[in-house]
Write a protein that holds these residues in place. Structure first.
Motif, short mmCIF file in Angstrom:
data_model
loop_
_atom_site.label_atom_id
_atom_site.label_comp_id
_atom_site.label_asym_id
_atom_site.label_seq_id
_atom_site.Cartn_x
_atom_site.Cartn_y
_atom_site.Cartn_z
N LEU A 1 -99.09 -35.38 -78.24
CA LEU A 1 -98.16 -34.27 -78.32
C LEU A 1 -96.73 -34.73 -78.17
CD1 LEU A 1 -100.05 -31.58 -76.20
CD2 LEU A 1 -99.95 -31.77 -78.68
N VAL A 2 -96.52 -35.84 -77.43
CA VAL A 2 -95.18 -36.38 -77.25
C VAL A 2 -94.58 -36.78 -78.59
CG1 VAL A 2 -93.81 -38.19 -76.12
CG2 VAL A 2 -95.71 -37.12 -74.90
N GLU A 3 -95.45 -37.17 -79.54
CA GLU A 3 -94.97 -37.55 -80.86
C GLU A 3 -94.50 -36.33 -81.65
OE1 GLU A 3 -98.06 -39.68 -82.80
OE2 GLU A 3 -98.28 -41.16 -81.18
N GLN A 4 -95.03 -35.14 -81.32
CA GLN A 4 -94.72 -33.95 -82.08
C GLN A 4 -93.54 -33.17 -81.52
OE1 GLN A 4 -98.30 -31.62 -82.32
NE2 GLN A 4 -99.47 -33.25 -83.29
N THR A 5 -93.36 -33.19 -80.21
CA THR A 5 -92.28 -32.42 -79.60
C THR A 5 -91.79 -33.05 -78.31
OG1 THR A 5 -91.72 -30.35 -78.51
CG2 THR A 5 -94.04 -30.94 -78.59
N PRO A 6 -90.47 -33.17 -78.15
CA PRO A 6 -89.93 -33.70 -76.89
C PRO A 6 -90.13 -32.76 -75.72
CG PRO A 6 -88.17 -32.96 -78.34
CD PRO A 6 -89.43 -32.92 -79.14
N PHE A 7 -90.55 -31.51 -75.95
CA PHE A 7 -90.77 -30.59 -74.84
C PHE A 7 -91.80 -31.14 -73.88
CE2 PHE A 7 -92.73 -26.78 -72.91
CZ PHE A 7 -91.60 -26.29 -72.26
N VAL A 8 -92.78 -31.88 -74.41
CA VAL A 8 -93.82 -32.44 -73.57
C VAL A 8 -93.26 -33.51 -72.64
CG1 VAL A 8 -96.11 -33.55 -73.60
CG2 VAL A 8 -95.52 -31.87 -75.34
N LEU A 9 -92.09 -34.06 -72.95
CA LEU A 9 -91.46 -35.04 -72.06
C LEU A 9 -91.19 -34.44 -70.67
CD1 LEU A 9 -88.84 -36.74 -74.40
CD2 LEU A 9 -90.98 -37.71 -73.58
N LEU A 10 -91.07 -33.12 -70.59
CA LEU A 10 -90.81 -32.49 -69.30
C LEU A 10 -91.98 -32.66 -68.34
CD1 LEU A 10 -89.13 -29.15 -70.45
CD2 LEU A 10 -88.06 -31.33 -69.90
N THR A 11 -93.13 -33.06 -68.87
CA THR A 11 -94.31 -33.25 -68.02
C THR A 11 -94.63 -34.71 -67.78
OG1 THR A 11 -95.91 -33.28 -69.85
CG2 THR A 11 -95.28 -31.12 -68.96
N SER A 12 -93.77 -35.62 -68.21
CA SER A 12 -94.05 -37.05 -68.06
C SER A 12 -92.77 -37.85 -67.93
CB SER A 12 -94.85 -37.57 -69.27
OG SER A 12 -95.05 -38.96 -69.18
N THR A 13 -92.76 -38.78 -66.99
CA THR A 13 -91.62 -39.69 -66.85
C THR A 13 -92.02 -41.12 -67.20
OG1 THR A 13 -92.10 -39.98 -64.47
CG2 THR A 13 -90.49 -38.27 -65.08
N GLN A 14 -93.17 -41.28 -67.85
CA GLN A 14 -93.61 -42.61 -68.26
C GLN A 14 -92.68 -43.15 -69.33
OE1 GLN A 14 -96.21 -44.33 -66.80
NE2 GLN A 14 -96.10 -42.60 -65.38
N SER A 15 -92.25 -44.39 -69.15
CA SER A 15 -91.25 -44.98 -70.03
C SER A 15 -91.66 -44.97 -71.49
CB SER A 15 -90.95 -46.42 -69.59
OG SER A 15 -90.40 -46.45 -68.29
N GLU A 16 -92.95 -45.25 -71.77
CA GLU A 16 -93.38 -45.34 -73.16
C GLU A 16 -93.26 -44.01 -73.89
OE1 GLU A 16 -97.15 -45.12 -70.56
OE2 GLU A 16 -95.20 -46.11 -70.53
N SER A 17 -93.34 -42.91 -73.14
CA SER A 17 -93.22 -41.59 -73.76
C SER A 17 -91.80 -41.31 -74.21
CB SER A 17 -93.66 -40.50 -72.77
OG SER A 17 -95.00 -40.67 -72.38
N TRP A 18 -90.82 -41.98 -73.60
CA TRP A 18 -89.41 -41.70 -73.88
C TRP A 18 -88.83 -42.61 -74.96
CZ3 TRP A 18 -86.32 -38.09 -71.11
CH2 TRP A 18 -87.04 -37.37 -70.14
N LEU A 19 -89.59 -43.60 -75.39
CA LEU A 19 -89.05 -44.57 -76.34
C LEU A 19 -88.76 -43.97 -77.70
CD1 LEU A 19 -91.24 -47.70 -75.49
CD2 LEU A 19 -88.91 -47.18 -74.73
N ARG A 20 -89.36 -42.82 -78.01
CA ARG A 20 -89.16 -42.18 -79.30
C ARG A 20 -87.91 -41.30 -79.35
NH1 ARG A 20 -93.73 -42.04 -82.55
NH2 ARG A 20 -95.59 -42.98 -81.62
N TYR A 21 -87.25 -41.12 -78.20
CA TYR A 21 -86.17 -40.13 -78.13
C TYR A 21 -84.90 -40.70 -77.51
CZ TYR A 21 -89.99 -36.94 -79.09
OH TYR A 21 -91.07 -36.31 -79.66
N ASP A 22 -83.78 -40.14 -77.95
CA ASP A 22 -82.49 -40.38 -77.33
C ASP A 22 -82.18 -39.24 -76.38
OD1 ASP A 22 -81.67 -42.83 -78.33
OD2 ASP A 22 -80.67 -41.96 -80.08
N VAL A 23 -81.46 -39.54 -75.32
CA VAL A 23 -81.04 -38.52 -74.36
C VAL A 23 -79.54 -38.67 -74.13
CG1 VAL A 23 -81.29 -37.60 -72.04
CG2 VAL A 23 -83.29 -38.52 -73.22
N THR A 24 -78.80 -37.57 -74.25
CA THR A 24 -77.37 -37.56 -74.00
C THR A 24 -77.03 -36.42 -73.06
OG1 THR A 24 -76.94 -38.43 -76.23
CG2 THR A 24 -75.07 -37.48 -75.04
N LYS A 25 -76.34 -36.71 -71.98
CA LYS A 25 -75.95 -35.68 -71.00
C LYS A 25 -74.65 -35.04 -71.45
CE LYS A 25 -75.55 -34.94 -66.00
NZ LYS A 25 -74.35 -34.10 -66.01
N GLU A 26 -74.63 -33.71 -71.47
CA GLU A 26 -73.43 -32.95 -71.80
C GLU A 26 -73.21 -31.91 -70.72
OE1 GLU A 26 -73.87 -31.37 -75.73
OE2 GLU A 26 -73.91 -33.34 -76.69
#
Length: 209
Positions: A107-132
């Motif tokens: 599911l992490v591949e389909q939507t970054p919303f699932v990232l809210l349930t995981s802090t595993q590094s490999e799950s985040w490699l598909r996404y950029d994060v920018t603080k605003e």
């Protein structure tokens, strides 16, 4: 399938411009999420099309528990349910009498919303994060890999998740505002279990053995 994308996702068109994630922004967001072991809230949802016209309003309930456990109950305008037990996800559309079964990790591949349930590094490699300011913008590094082009996550002054704004690949923007929020309370594990009702059509999208 459109309902499934909305249930899994929560974003405006980012276009082809690629913004390199700042390590400190990623660390900041993961730190906030690591403090949120469980999350329970009611939500109101508004959906606007690419031209900004309101096309839907709804409400429901969300439960999250790290890692990868989620219960999403859409109560209006239609009753739909998504449940992930950490290994498998089940999307039940009672009107269509259909259950879609998915691999929770995929599911992490389909939507970054699932990232809210995981802090595993490999799950985040598909996404950029920018603080605003008080928000974090999450975007897929490779356009086309996700049903979501941009996810904007906002926290209140106490660090509690208060809203999520999603724009999907069609340009449709969905806003979820959370209230009656409770964090780090014990959530009965039965909330993350799902028994497939008899007589419904099952679309099993999990990898075969």
């Amino acid at each position: 399938m459109k309902k499934l994308v909305l249930a899994l996702s929560m974003i405006s068109i980012f276009g082809a411009v690629h913004v390199q994630a700042k390590p400190e922004d990623v660390a900041s967001l993961k730190a906030k999420l690591s403090e949120m072991k469980t999350y329970s809230a009611q939500f109101v949802q508004t959906v606007d099309d690419e031209q900004g016209t309101r096309v839907m309003e709804g409400k429901g309930k969300l439960l999250l528990e790290s890692p990868l456990k989620m219960r999403w109950e859409q109560q209006e305008p239609d009753e739909t349910l998504f449940v992930s037990n950490g290994k498998q996800g089940f999307y039940f559309d009672s009107f269509a009498e259909q259950v879609t079964v998915m691999d929770s990790a995929k599911l992490v591949e389909q939507t970054p919303f699932v990232l809210l349930t995981s802090t595993q590094s490999e799950s985040w490699l598909r996404y950029d994060v920018t603080k605003e300011k008080s928000t974090y913008v999450i975007t897929p590094i490779t356009q086309g890999d996700s049903q979501v082009e941009r996810l904007v996550v906002a926290f209140d002054d106490t660090g509690i998740l208060k809203s999520v704004v999603l724009t999907d690949v069609s340009g449709q923007r969905s806003t979820y505002d959370f209230f009656e929020v409770k964090t780090n309370l014990t959530i009965p594990q039965s909330n993350f279990n799902f028994t497939i009702p008899e007589g419904v059509f099952v679309d099993d999208q999990t990898p075969s053995e």
